[in-house]
Design an enzyme around this catalytic site. Sequence first.
Site, mmCIF file in Angstrom:
data_model
loop_
_atom_site.group_PDB
_atom_site.id
_atom_site.type_symbol
_atom_site.label_atom_id
_atom_site.label_comp_id
_atom_site.label_asym_id
_atom_site.label_seq_id
_atom_site.Cartn_x
_atom_site.Cartn_y
_atom_site.Cartn_z
ATOM 1 C CG ASP A 168 47.903 40.691 70.601
ATOM 2 O OD1 ASP A 168 47.166 41.621 70.237
ATOM 3 O OD2 ASP A 168 48.839 40.829 71.423
ATOM 4 N N GLY A 169 46.365 40.997 67.228
ATOM 5 C CA GLY A 169 46.806 41.892 66.157
ATOM 6 C C GLY A 169 45.884 41.888 64.949
ATOM 7 N N GLY A 170 45.317 43.036 64.651
ATOM 8 C CA GLY A 170 44.512 43.172 63.436
ATOM 9 C C GLY A 170 43.199 42.418 63.455
ATOM 10 C CG HIS A 202 45.813 42.145 75.297
ATOM 11 N ND1 HIS A 202 46.260 40.842 75.448
ATOM 12 C CD2 HIS A 202 46.729 42.768 74.516
ATOM 13 C CE1 HIS A 202 47.395 40.693 74.781
ATOM 14 N NE2 HIS A 202 47.709 41.844 74.214
ATOM 15 C CG MET A 219 55.077 47.303 73.660
ATOM 16 S SD MET A 219 54.603 48.258 72.210
ATOM 17 C CE MET A 219 53.024 47.487 71.842
ATOM 18 C CB SER A 226 44.634 45.817 72.879
ATOM 19 O OG SER A 226 45.901 46.357 73.182
ATOM 20 C CG MET A 228 52.666 38.014 68.631
ATOM 21 S SD MET A 228 51.554 39.013 69.631
ATOM 22 C CE MET A 228 51.436 40.525 68.652
ATOM 23 N N GLY A 256 49.878 48.971 67.605
ATOM 24 C CA GLY A 256 48.483 48.676 67.316
ATOM 25 C C GLY A 256 48.169 49.116 65.894
ATOM 26 C CG MET A 264 55.307 42.502 73.124
ATOM 27 S SD MET A 264 54.169 43.573 72.226
ATOM 28 C CE MET A 264 53.020 43.932 73.551
ATOM 29 C CG HIS A 317 51.457 40.664 74.743
ATOM 30 N ND1 HIS A 317 51.062 41.093 73.491
ATOM 31 C CD2 HIS A 317 52.575 39.919 74.536
ATOM 32 C CE1 HIS A 317 51.908 40.641 72.579
ATOM 33 N NE2 HIS A 317 52.834 39.943 73.191
ATOM 34 C CG ASP A 376 49.553 45.095 74.072
ATOM 35 O OD1 ASP A 376 49.827 43.886 73.972
ATOM 36 O OD2 ASP A 376 48.537 45.614 73.557
HETATM 37 C C1 DX5 Z 1 50.811 44.619 69.324
HETATM 38 C C2 DX5 Z 1 50.028 44.355 70.578
HETATM 39 C C3 DX5 Z 1 48.585 44.201 70.381
HETATM 40 C C4 DX5 Z 1 47.903 45.450 69.866
HETATM 41 C C5 DX5 Z 1 46.710 45.018 69.067
HETATM 42 O O1 DX5 Z 1 52.141 44.556 69.611
HETATM 43 O O2 DX5 Z 1 50.484 43.157 71.191
HETATM 44 O O3 DX5 Z 1 47.934 43.742 71.558
HETATM 45 O O4 DX5 Z 1 47.499 46.302 70.911
HETATM 46 O O5 DX5 Z 1 46.169 46.131 68.481
HETATM 47 P P1 DX5 Z 1 45.255 46.038 67.191
HETATM 48 O O6 DX5 Z 1 44.047 45.257 67.578
HETATM 49 O O7 DX5 Z 1 44.985 47.477 66.883
HETATM 50 O O8 DX5 Z 1 46.049 45.354 66.106
HETATM 51 ZN ZN ZN Z 2 49.263 42.292 72.841
#
Ligand code: DX5
Ligand code: ZN
Length: 221
Positions: free
Chosen positions: A176-178, A34, A38, A9, A138, A145, A69, A67, A36
Amino acid sequence: MSTTLIAPSILAADFANLQRDIELVNNSEADWFHLDVMDGVFVPNISFGMPVIKSIAKHANKTLDVHLMIVEPDRYIKTFADLGVNVLTVHYEACTHLHRTLQAIKAEGMQAGVALNPHTNVDLLRDTINDIDLVCMMSVNPGFGGQSFIENTYDKVKQLKALINQKGASTKIEIDGGVTNKNAKQLVDAGADVLVAGSYVFGANDPSQTIKDLKALLSYC
Ligand code: DX5
Ligand code: ZN
């Protein structure tokens, strides 16, 4: 060999050294970028938009996985197609007419993705799953992130995989996430096909080696 795809990401990249970090991903074993987007409305944060994606697309030589958002994503489908995006993901929670949105994304020649927030039940995709190329599950609340992985995700991935099999769909599951080396294998065992990793990759001393290690870890799944 594993077919699990790794999608770093770019939200976690160094925006002042973006070309360097794009080349790093180009030259790594990663599969996708990836990206993001927002809007500060659908999620409580603003990231980057079209001009930045246009610049990234000039250098990136792998699949662009965007992605969104954002609210009312239909307004920008053609714009993202024109930028060279390959996979365009909208949020289930942001689409009143999801079926129409999916058709519009595909009509522009992109793969159509749907992202589900942690609270959104997998079964809500029962009537559209055959029209969806990718479900972005998610595993944190979208917007930032570096958050901690939500453990309930494993169950949701299993439910989604069962739905996909039951409906004979060819939908890929993206997480996606963590994502880290601590949960990657269990996610793939549950049915994940694509793992997004932001801070785990770009926060590492050696991001390319981290990507390589993640691929190696999953190669026997
Ligand atoms: C969160 C994003 C993710 C984010 C993931 O809203 O959609 O793609 O960048 O970041 P990590 O891997 O640090 O959780
Ligand atoms: Zn994402």
